[in-house]
Structure formats: C-alpha cells, structure tokens
Design a protein around this motif. Structure first.
Motif, PDB file in Angstrom:
ATOM      1  N   ALA A 121       6.731  13.501 -15.951  1.00  0.00           N
ATOM      2  CA  ALA A 121       7.428  12.212 -15.918  1.00  0.00           C
ATOM      3  C   ALA A 121       6.627  11.105 -15.191  1.00  0.00           C
ATOM      4  O   ALA A 121       6.306  10.389 -15.334  1.00  0.00           O
ATOM      5  CB  ALA A 121       8.984  11.905 -15.547  1.00  0.00           C
ATOM      6  N   ARG A 122       5.327  11.815 -14.396  1.00  0.00           N
ATOM      7  CA  ARG A 122       4.535  11.020 -13.662  1.00  0.00           C
ATOM      8  C   ARG A 122       3.592  10.178 -13.901  1.00  0.00           C
ATOM      9  O   ARG A 122       3.185  11.318 -15.214  1.00  0.00           O
ATOM     10  CB  ARG A 122       4.308  11.962 -12.088  1.00  0.00           C
ATOM     11  N   ASP A 168       9.361   2.800  -1.135  1.00  0.00           N
ATOM     12  CA  ASP A 168       8.840   3.583  -2.060  1.00  0.00           C
ATOM     13  C   ASP A 168       7.003   3.981  -2.569  1.00  0.00           C
ATOM     14  O   ASP A 168       7.098   2.406  -2.247  1.00  0.00           O
ATOM     15  CB  ASP A 168      10.201   3.290  -3.165  1.00  0.00           C
ATOM     16  N   THR A 224       7.445   7.979  -6.434  1.00  0.00           N
ATOM     17  CA  THR A 224       8.987   7.965  -5.975  1.00  0.00           C
ATOM     18  C   THR A 224       9.466   6.196  -7.082  1.00  0.00           C
ATOM     19  O   THR A 224      10.977   6.335  -6.814  1.00  0.00           O
ATOM     20  CB  THR A 224       9.159   8.347  -4.652  1.00  0.00           C
ATOM     21  N   HIS A 225       8.881   5.702  -7.194  1.00  0.00           N
ATOM     22  CA  HIS A 225       9.436   4.781  -7.622  1.00  0.00           C
ATOM     23  C   HIS A 225       9.663   4.778  -8.930  1.00  0.00           C
ATOM     24  O   HIS A 225       9.335   5.944 -10.036  1.00  0.00           O
ATOM     25  CB  HIS A 225       7.914   3.442  -7.867  1.00  0.00           C
ATOM     26  N   ARG A 226      10.804   3.808  -9.111  1.00  0.00           N
ATOM     27  CA  ARG A 226      10.605   3.813 -10.526  1.00  0.00           C
ATOM     28  C   ARG A 226      11.127   2.917 -10.824  1.00  0.00           C
ATOM     29  O   ARG A 226      11.911   1.679 -10.997  1.00  0.00           O
ATOM     30  CB  ARG A 226      12.666   4.203 -10.773  1.00  0.00           C
ATOM     31  N   PRO A 227       9.776   2.023 -12.145  1.00  0.00           N
ATOM     32  CA  PRO A 227       9.041   3.541 -13.046  1.00  0.00           C
ATOM     33  C   PRO A 227       7.908   3.632 -12.314  1.00  0.00           C
ATOM     34  O   PRO A 227       8.049   2.789 -11.129  1.00  0.00           O
ATOM     35  CB  PRO A 227       8.956   2.386 -14.255  1.00  0.00           C
ATOM     36  N   PRO A 228       7.499   4.863 -12.185  1.00  0.00           N
ATOM     37  CA  PRO A 228       6.273   5.421 -11.234  1.00  0.00           C
ATOM     38  C   PRO A 228       5.472   4.792 -11.278  1.00  0.00           C
ATOM     39  O   PRO A 228       4.991   4.015 -12.329  1.00  0.00           O
ATOM     40  CB  PRO A 228       6.471   6.789 -11.273  1.00  0.00           C
ATOM     41  N   ASN A 259       4.163   4.848 -19.455  1.00  0.00           N
ATOM     42  CA  ASN A 259       4.356   6.007 -18.851  1.00  0.00           C
ATOM     43  C   ASN A 259       3.320   5.593 -17.756  1.00  0.00           C
ATOM     44  O   ASN A 259       2.244   6.002 -17.207  1.00  0.00           O
ATOM     45  CB  ASN A 259       3.679   7.077 -19.528  1.00  0.00           C
TER      46      ASN A 259
END
Length: 210
Positions: A25-26, A50, A54-58, A182
């Motif tokens: 996911a990263r 973040d 760790t940020h969303r989205p990374p 992504n």
C-alpha cells in the motif's frame, strides 16, 4: 487556477534507485533529487503530523509550526518558478472527501524537473500579502503565504509534497497531481537540517536555510 506555459510539457524527469517496501500500500521509496529546506521561516520549530509513509494517501508530508505567534510564514523549499496558485478559498472542510474540498495551494516547478506543493495556505496570503503570481521566480526561503487550515484540513498546517508531474497535464483543476495512481509520481523529500534527511511522524525540527 492557472498553469504557467513555460513548464507545461517539459520532460524533466529522472529515475532514482529506491528500496522496495514490504507493504504494497505504500508508494515506492524514491527520494527527491533535490535537498529541500523545511517550508517555514528560519528558526520556526516544525512538527511532523504525518510523514511520507503515514499520510493518507501516502507520499506527502503534513507539517505545522509549534512556537511563536501565528500567522506562521510559509516559504519556498527551493528556488523555482510558480506554476499554479489558488488562494481564493477560506473555508475549513475537515471530514469531507478530498474531491469535495476546495484547497488553497501553491505549486512551484524547480529546474531539476521536480515540483513542490504547499497546500492549505491561508486565504489571500499568496496573491495579496506576498504579492505573488503565476510565472514569478522565487528563491529558496522566500515568503509564499501563511500557514492555514483551508480545505481538507484537520488543523492549521502545510501539506507539502514533491513530485515529478505528468508533462501533458501536471495537475487538475483542484490542484491535485494527475496520473498519480498509488502515489507513483510522489518523491520522498530530503530535507536539510533533518537527521537522516527524511521527516518522521511526531518529530520536531527547526527550519533553516540549506
């Protein structure tokens, strides 16, 4: 939102070796070409809400000032030309989906082909207070505007990212990178004055020139 035509269509990209991460996911850990300063005025203590992972989205960093009195001054992380500005919004919209938020932002294109983004900037502080416009050349450390909480923001902070944009259509009308599934266009910024070079969630650093 306007994009300066000088930089649209320039194919100034690079591929740097990075380490593969176990968590799919990263985004791939690709470091920035440039070493950037923390995007706050000299001497400001900056905490990482973040980091790149760790940020969303990374693929982005959320940073906020923790000392002195606001407004906190946001500065250019490196020299470059402003290619997009939006500072006409004033509403904080925490909790909404990103596509439904209206963020303020500044995008700067750098000579090495990377762009930097400074989001959630306070209303009118870029165009009026700093007196900047699309096409202006700014130096590293030059004042861009004030830290804010405009758009999708839980708190006053600067959403900072480094990317190598799609040359055909770098960003969309909301200021988001296109062709960025992504986080493939994101680059983990290397910062001067930060141990190890990369910002870490929860850590505090002091902004200074490189």
């Amino acid at each position: 939102m306007r994009i300066h035509p000088i930089f649209v269509g320039l194919a100034l990209f690079c591929t740097l070796p990075g380490s593969s991460l176990a968590q799919a996911a990263r985004p791939a850990f690709t470091p920035s070409r440039n070493v950037y300063r923390l995007p706050f005025a000299d001497g400001t203590h900056v905490k990482v809400f973040d980091d790149f992972f760790t940020h969303r989205p990374p693929g982005r960093n959320d940073l906020f000032a923790i000392d002195g009195q606001p407004p906190y001054r946001v500065v250019a992380a490196a020299s470059g030309r402003i290619v997009a500005i939006q500072d006409g919004y004033s509403e904080q919209q925490s909790g909404r989906a990103a596509k439904d938020c209206h963020n303020n932002y500044v995008w700067i294109a750098h000579p090495n082909g990377e762009w930097t983004n400074y989001s959630h900037i306070a209303h009118d502080t870029v165009t009026r207070k700093a007196g900047l416009k699309v096409g202006d050349w700014v130096k590293a450390g030059q004042y861009l505007g004030d830290e804010g909480a405009v758009g999708c923001a839980m708190l006053h902070h600067v959403h900072f990212e480094v990317a190598t944009p799609n040359p055909k259509e770098p960003i969309d009308s909301g200021g988001f990178l296109t062709d960025n599934e992504n986080g493939k266009r994101e680059r983990n910024p290397r910062f001067c004055g930060v141990p190890g070079g990369f910002a870490v969630k929860g850590a505090t650093y002091q902004a200074r020139p490189c």
